[in-house]
Enzyme design. Structure first.
Site, PDB file in Angstrom:
ATOM      1  N   ALA A  62      62.960  50.110  19.260  1.00 12.61           N
ATOM      2  CA  ALA A  62      64.183  49.982  19.619  1.00 12.61           C
ATOM      3  C   ALA A  62      64.862  51.345  19.024  1.00 12.61           C
ATOM      4  O   ALA A  62      64.477  51.767  17.826  1.00 12.61           O
ATOM      5  CB  ALA A  62      65.077  48.888  19.292  1.00 12.61           C
ATOM      6  N   GLY A 101      60.007  47.091  19.334  1.00 10.89           N
ATOM      7  CA  GLY A 101      59.933  47.221  20.733  1.00 10.89           C
ATOM      8  C   GLY A 101      59.002  47.643  21.518  1.00 10.89           C
ATOM      9  O   GLY A 101      58.618  47.710  22.800  1.00 10.89           O
ATOM     10  N   GLU A 104      56.288  45.348  21.947  1.00  6.56           N
ATOM     11  CA  GLU A 104      56.730  44.362  22.799  1.00  6.56           C
ATOM     12  C   GLU A 104      56.823  44.926  24.081  1.00  6.56           C
ATOM     13  O   GLU A 104      56.159  44.203  25.044  1.00  6.56           O
ATOM     14  CB  GLU A 104      58.115  43.843  22.522  1.00  6.56           C
ATOM     15  CG  GLU A 104      58.420  43.043  21.281  1.00  6.56           C
ATOM     16  CD  GLU A 104      59.691  43.118  20.709  1.00  6.56           C
ATOM     17  OE1 GLU A 104      60.400  43.763  20.545  1.00  6.56           O
ATOM     18  OE2 GLU A 104      60.006  41.686  20.599  1.00  6.56           O
ATOM     19  N   GLU A 124      60.278  45.232  12.263  1.00  4.51           N
ATOM     20  CA  GLU A 124      61.408  44.756  12.120  1.00  4.51           C
ATOM     21  C   GLU A 124      62.040  44.150  10.797  1.00  4.51           C
ATOM     22  O   GLU A 124      63.106  44.648  10.350  1.00  4.51           O
ATOM     23  CB  GLU A 124      61.772  43.875  13.100  1.00  4.51           C
ATOM     24  CG  GLU A 124      61.663  44.508  14.529  1.00  4.51           C
ATOM     25  CD  GLU A 124      60.541  44.577  15.124  1.00  4.51           C
ATOM     26  OE1 GLU A 124      59.296  44.432  14.547  1.00  4.51           O
ATOM     27  OE2 GLU A 124      60.495  44.458  16.398  1.00  4.51           O
TER      28      GLU A 124
HETATM   29  N1  T1G Z   1      65.420  54.610  16.175  1.00  2.00           N
HETATM   30  C1  T1G Z   1      66.023  55.675  15.953  1.00  2.00           C
HETATM   31  N2  T1G Z   1      65.642  56.820  15.266  1.00  2.00           N
HETATM   32  C2  T1G Z   1      64.303  56.766  14.684  1.00  2.00           C
HETATM   33  C3  T1G Z   1      63.708  55.618  14.794  1.00  2.00           C
HETATM   34  C4  T1G Z   1      64.123  54.642  15.604  1.00  2.00           C
HETATM   35  N3  T1G Z   1      63.403  53.641  15.748  1.00  2.00           N
HETATM   36  N4  T1G Z   1      62.486  55.815  14.212  1.00  2.00           N
HETATM   37  C5  T1G Z   1      62.492  57.255  13.725  1.00  2.00           C
HETATM   38  N5  T1G Z   1      63.575  57.575  14.031  1.00  2.00           N
HETATM   39  C6  T1G Z   1      64.382  59.020  13.816  1.00  2.00           C
HETATM   40  C7  T1G Z   1      64.327  59.183  12.114  1.00  2.00           C
HETATM   41  O1  T1G Z   1      65.474  58.870  11.779  1.00  2.00           O
HETATM   42  C8  T1G Z   1      64.024  60.669  12.085  1.00  2.00           C
HETATM   43  O2  T1G Z   1      65.461  61.215  12.355  1.00  2.00           O
HETATM   44  C9  T1G Z   1      63.319  61.253  13.398  1.00  2.00           C
HETATM   45  O3  T1G Z   1      63.187  59.775  14.157  1.00  2.00           O
HETATM   46  C10 T1G Z   1      61.637  61.349  12.760  1.00  2.00           C
HETATM   47  O4  T1G Z   1      61.383  59.868  12.147  1.00  2.00           O
HETATM   48  C11 T1G Z   1      63.677  45.408  19.975  1.00  2.00           C
HETATM   49  C12 T1G Z   1      64.668  45.232  17.332  1.00  2.00           C
HETATM   50  C13 T1G Z   1      57.868  55.976  13.987  1.00  2.00           C
HETATM   51  C14 T1G Z   1      56.527  55.854  11.858  1.00  2.00           C
HETATM   52  O5  T1G Z   1      61.315  50.445  12.466  1.00  2.00           O
HETATM   53  O6  T1G Z   1      58.722  53.826  11.255  1.00  2.00           O
HETATM   54  O7  T1G Z   1      62.281  47.749  17.700  1.00  2.00           O
HETATM   55  O8  T1G Z   1      65.893  62.635  10.401  1.00  2.00           O
HETATM   56  O9  T1G Z   1      60.974  61.138   9.859  1.00  2.00           O
HETATM   57  O10 T1G Z   1      57.519  60.333   9.554  1.00  2.00           O
HETATM   58  O11 T1G Z   1      62.281  43.941  18.794  1.00  2.00           O
HETATM   59  O12 T1G Z   1      60.212  57.248  12.223  1.00  2.00           O
HETATM   60  O13 T1G Z   1      64.708  63.695  12.478  1.00  2.00           O
HETATM   61  O14 T1G Z   1      67.147  62.856  12.459  1.00  2.00           O
HETATM   62  O15 T1G Z   1      60.318  58.571  10.159  1.00  2.00           O
HETATM   63  O16 T1G Z   1      56.712  60.816  12.030  1.00  2.00           O
HETATM   64  C15 T1G Z   1      61.313  48.886  14.856  1.00  2.00           C
HETATM   65  C16 T1G Z   1      61.105  52.959  12.576  1.00  2.00           C
HETATM   66  C17 T1G Z   1      62.919  49.203  15.523  1.00  2.00           C
HETATM   67  C18 T1G Z   1      60.082  52.132  13.411  1.00  2.00           C
HETATM   68  C19 T1G Z   1      57.424  57.880  12.650  1.00  2.00           C
HETATM   69  N6  T1G Z   1      60.897  50.375  14.864  1.00  2.00           N
HETATM   70  N7  T1G Z   1      60.400  54.631  12.620  1.00  2.00           N
HETATM   71  O17 T1G Z   1      57.166  58.580  11.266  1.00  2.00           O
HETATM   72  O18 T1G Z   1      59.064  60.581  11.750  1.00  2.00           O
HETATM   73  S1  T1G Z   1      63.612  47.746  15.758  1.00  2.00           S
HETATM   74  C20 T1G Z   1      60.607  50.764  13.503  1.00  2.00           C
HETATM   75  C21 T1G Z   1      59.272  54.957  11.751  1.00  2.00           C
HETATM   76  C22 T1G Z   1      62.881  47.030  17.077  1.00  2.00           C
HETATM   77  C23 T1G Z   1      62.730  45.487  18.792  1.00  2.00           C
HETATM   78  C24 T1G Z   1      63.086  45.578  17.364  1.00  2.00           C
HETATM   79  C25 T1G Z   1      58.888  56.191  11.796  1.00  2.00           C
HETATM   80  C26 T1G Z   1      57.557  56.619  12.527  1.00  2.00           C
HETATM   81  P1  T1G Z   1      66.106  62.929  11.999  1.00  2.00           P
HETATM   82  P2  T1G Z   1      60.449  59.981  10.899  1.00  2.00           P
HETATM   83  P3  T1G Z   1      57.818  59.976  11.003  1.00  2.00           P
END
Ligand code: T1G
Length: 697
Positions: A62, A101, A104, A124
């Site tokens: 998400a 997500g 999912e 999450e």
């Molecule tokens: N949402 C918004 N921005 C995100 C993002 C996300 N999910 N993931 C990364 N970014 C932004 C981050 O802030 C940075 O921004 C840029 O992308 C690069 O990130 C519905 C409720 C995927 C392993 O928890 O673990 O889904 O600083 O430096 O090293 O059930 O990003 O460039 O402006 O980390 O290549 C669940 C979170 C969400 C994954 C990539 N998903 N992200 O690593 O890049 S909740 C997560 C990561 C959800 C559902 C539920 C990592 C990555 P900026 P980065 P990276």
């Protein structure tokens, strides 16, 4: 350009999500996916669908930023259900990350093909959330209840092979074959007479009657005080007692409860704060960092070996220098032990470990480090010795070589002044153990060039660490704040609280370890030496009095078996020591301090507020440029509870008006020496501001 495109190739609709940088499931992506499903369903020329991501990832989950802005429909569960309801087969082509997500969405598809380097998971829980788009209902049906719980409670992704073994993906192929393989798979499903395989229709394996009680007991210690893990377990329990649709509704309620919780807000703050450190505000944006691939480390002690290990693991060319062959041999042995431990934990295979160590070059000759990109000095904490080494490096090294010191307490400007190129000199304060701790304080001196700072930031990122740019002041940011925190923990001893009460109160509040146990771990002699060399130490006989008395008595902590606590031979378990209790009473009497019963609340308030006050002073002095940088330092270097977001975020979450009145009360009770109200706190409290706002100032 729309974040979701659809192309049709030989009766297969290829739906591509293109929402840089990580294909987060923004509202536009969710709308685009629904439209793509409708279009594919309507189009008689389309027999099946493949969903894939552009760029480096399938879908990262998400869009976390949306949670604070208010989620607008269509919501992810609706998109997942729409995909699954398609009467034409839909296959997910997964590369990079399919997380939250994103996974999912993939589970809503009728089949999943992964590239060999892909990883999938439900992170999450690390954001204080639960999978909120039917993941808690589909995953148990696919892999079984316990395996599903383990994956969601750990929050760690699994690689493609593990995902295939557990049944999450149906096939693993080479990355360059992924799309073709997914198309072939979709075509085979299309040709099959069987209805599309919908996970919601799979039976869920039952578990023993006491399974969930046992499981909750199993995770109790590591999830203490956290909301999301309990909600995950509850949602999976629903999978066994409710209809799929009812359980999905209940899941959404549990997800929403987590999403609005202070814990999740704090964890989401931590997530973004850690990504902001790679963009320090004072860095010249056009400062293109120098590429660092060859590193020399001067000093083969514990820190030098740990830094060398980190650099080797990041694929850098490493030269470790020390005047003593014995030290070099010792470092090599330390690094071999680190590799063995990683191999035992399955984090590395033995061949990789041997290869890593084989790449280590060592020398006793400082002249051999002349042509590297970066030298990191990690010798004994002595300013004259460091200055002498930097003067030598200045002469020996190429003009392009950057020079860094790993000092944790000395003046980096004074070290830089020993060279003719102070603009190329900076601090890289690694935290011990250097190969484990993610945090590095990147110390910019008064003469540091933006290119040097940019190189430090890029270097930390290459090591996979969190490099936070800080100013050059005693203790930089982390240790300076720890002095305030430790000072209160020491004062509370004299005033009547036992070491074990102080530690227990702070651990129960969420700190990874109590301050007195930390002192014994680091060594009371270390703090004693730092205090004795400080020119600006407070003129206060009670300041760290007990720690000093113990250090002078040779009670250094774990390393001597006696410190604030006593330790059974070979044990690291702190035991209260009656002898220390007597020393405390004696010293309090000598200082004329009247002892009293002290509540746990007062212990927590004084220690945590000391952090907040010192953090405010660090911001005022410009030693940290953002409150969130201070949070990153304390979350990753000092065991501050992540679900409280860091000391400055925690203060903002209390409200700075309340924080201000508390500090005023503490100043009134304990005096202005330590509790003078920082001006920045006063100003922010007056105008209803937050420390976080200062970053934008
Ligand atoms: N949402 C918004 N921005 C995100 C993002 C996300 N999910 N993931 C990364 N970014 C932004 C981050 O802030 C940075 O921004 C840029 O992308 C690069 O990130 C519905 C409720 C995927 C392993 O928890 O673990 O889904 O600083 O430096 O090293 O059930 O990003 O460039 O402006 O980390 O290549 C669940 C979170 C969400 C994954 C990539 N998903 N992200 O690593 O890049 S909740 C997560 C990561 C959800 C559902 C539920 C990592 C990555 P900026 P980065 P990276």
């Amino acid at each position: 350009m729309a974040p979701v495109q659809i192309d049709t190739l030989d009766a297969i609709a290829i739906v591509t999500i293109d929402n840089p940088p990580v294909n987060a499931l923004s509202n536009a992506v969710r709308v685009g996916l629904l439209e793509a499903m409708d279009a594919a369903e309507r189009d008689p020329a389309v027999g099946a669908v493949v969903i894939r991501g552009a760029g480096k990832n399938f879908i990262a989950g998400a869009d976390i930023r949306e949670f604070d802005q208010g989620l607008r429909p269509p919501h992810t569960p609706q998109v997942v259900a729409r995909i699954e309801a398609m009467d034409k087969p839909v296959v997910a082509a997964i590369h990079g990350h399919a997380l939250g997500g994103g996974l999912e969405i993939a589970l809503g598809c009728h089949g999943r093909v992964a590239a060999s380097g892909a990883s999938v998971g439900f992170p999450e829980v690390r954001l204080g959330l639960i999978p909120g788009a039917s993941g808690t209902q589909r995953l148990p049906r696919l892999v079984g209840v316990e395996a599903a719980l383990d994956l969601m409670i750990a929050g760690r992704p699994v690689d493609a092979a593990q995902a295939h073994d557990s049944g999450i993906v149906d096939a693993v192929v080479r990355a360059d074959e992924l799309l073709d393989a997914a198309i072939d798979y979709a075509r085979s499903l299309c040709a099959s007479d069987a209805a599309p395989r919908r996970i919601r229709d799979l039976p869920i394996t039952t578990v023993a009657a006491d399974f969930f009680v046992e499981y909750r007991n199993k995770i109790a210690a590591r999830t203490r005080g956290q909301l999301a893990p309990d909600c995950i377990v509850r949602s999976v329990e629903n999978a066994l007692t409710m209809s799929f649709d009812d359980a999905v509704i209940a899941e959404r309620e549990l997800f929403t409860r987590c999403m609005v919780s202070p814990q999740s807000k704090a964890l989401r703050h931590a997530f973004f704060a850690e990504r902001k450190v790679t963009k320090p505000p004072q860095l010249a944006i056009d400062a293109e960092p120098l590429a660092i691939s060859r590193v020399a480390i001067v000093g083969a002690g514990t820190m030098g070996a740990g830094i060398a290990q980190s650099c080797l693991a990041a694929g850098l060319d490493v030269m470790l220098q020390d005047l003593s062959e014995q030290q070099l041999e010792g470092a090599r042995e330390k690094m071999a032990r680190i590799n063995e431990a990683a191999i035992e934990r399955g984090r590395m295979d033995s061949a990789a470990g041997s290869r890593l160590l084989a790449k280590l070059r060592t020398t006793t000759d400082l002249g051999e480090v002349a042509s590297v990109d970066l030298v990191i000095e990690a010798v004994y904490e002595n300013l004259d010795l460091k200055r002498e080494i930097f003067a030598g490096l200045d002469k020996n090294c190429s003009p392009k070589t950057l020079l860094a010191t790993n000092t944790s307490t000395l003046d980096v400007d004074a070290i830089a002044a020993a060279t003719q190129r102070p603009e190329d000199v900076f601090g890289l304060h690694f935290f011990s153990p250097a190969h484990v701790m993610r945090l590095i304080e990147i110390v910019r001196t008064a003469s540091c060039s933006p290119v040097t700072v940019a190189a430090g930031v890029a270097f930390a990122r290459k090591l996979g660490k969190l490099g936070v740019v800080v100013g050059n002041a005693h203790g930089f940011v982390g240790n300076r704040m720890f002095h305030g925190y430790g000072r209160e923990a020491q004062a509370l001893l004299l005033e009547g609280a036992a070491p074990e009460q102080i530690d227990r109160a702070l651990v129960d509040w969420g700190m990874a370890m109590g301050p007195h146990a930390v002192g014994d771990l680091a060594g009371l002699d270390v703090g004693y030496k730092i205090r004795s060399e400080r020119r600006d130490a407070p003129d206060d006989p009670s300041y760290f009095r007990i720690a000093d008395v113990l250090a002078e008595a040779g009670r250094y902590g774990q390393k001597t078996g006696l410190g604030m606590y006593r330790y059974a031979p070979g044990s690291r378990e702190p035991q209260p020591d009656p002898e220390v209790a007597q020393i405390i009473v004696r010293e309090a009497e000598a200082l004329g301090i009247e002892r009293r019963n002290i509540s746990n609340d007062e212990i927590v308030e004084r220690c945590i507020y000391a952090l907040i006050v010192e953090g405010a002073r660090v911001l005022e002095a410009g030693i940290a440029s953002r409150a969130s940088d201070i949070d990153v330092i304390w979350l990753n270097g000092y065991g501050f509870p992540r679900h409280r977001g860091g000391p400055m975020y925690y203060a903002d979450s209390i409200g700075l008006d309340r924080v201000h009145s508390t500090v005023c009360r503490l100043e009134g009770k304990f005096g202005a020496r330590y509790w003078r109200v920082p001006r920045v706190l006063e100003d922010l409290a007056e105008r209803g501001g937050r420390f976080e706002d200062l970053a934008d100032a």
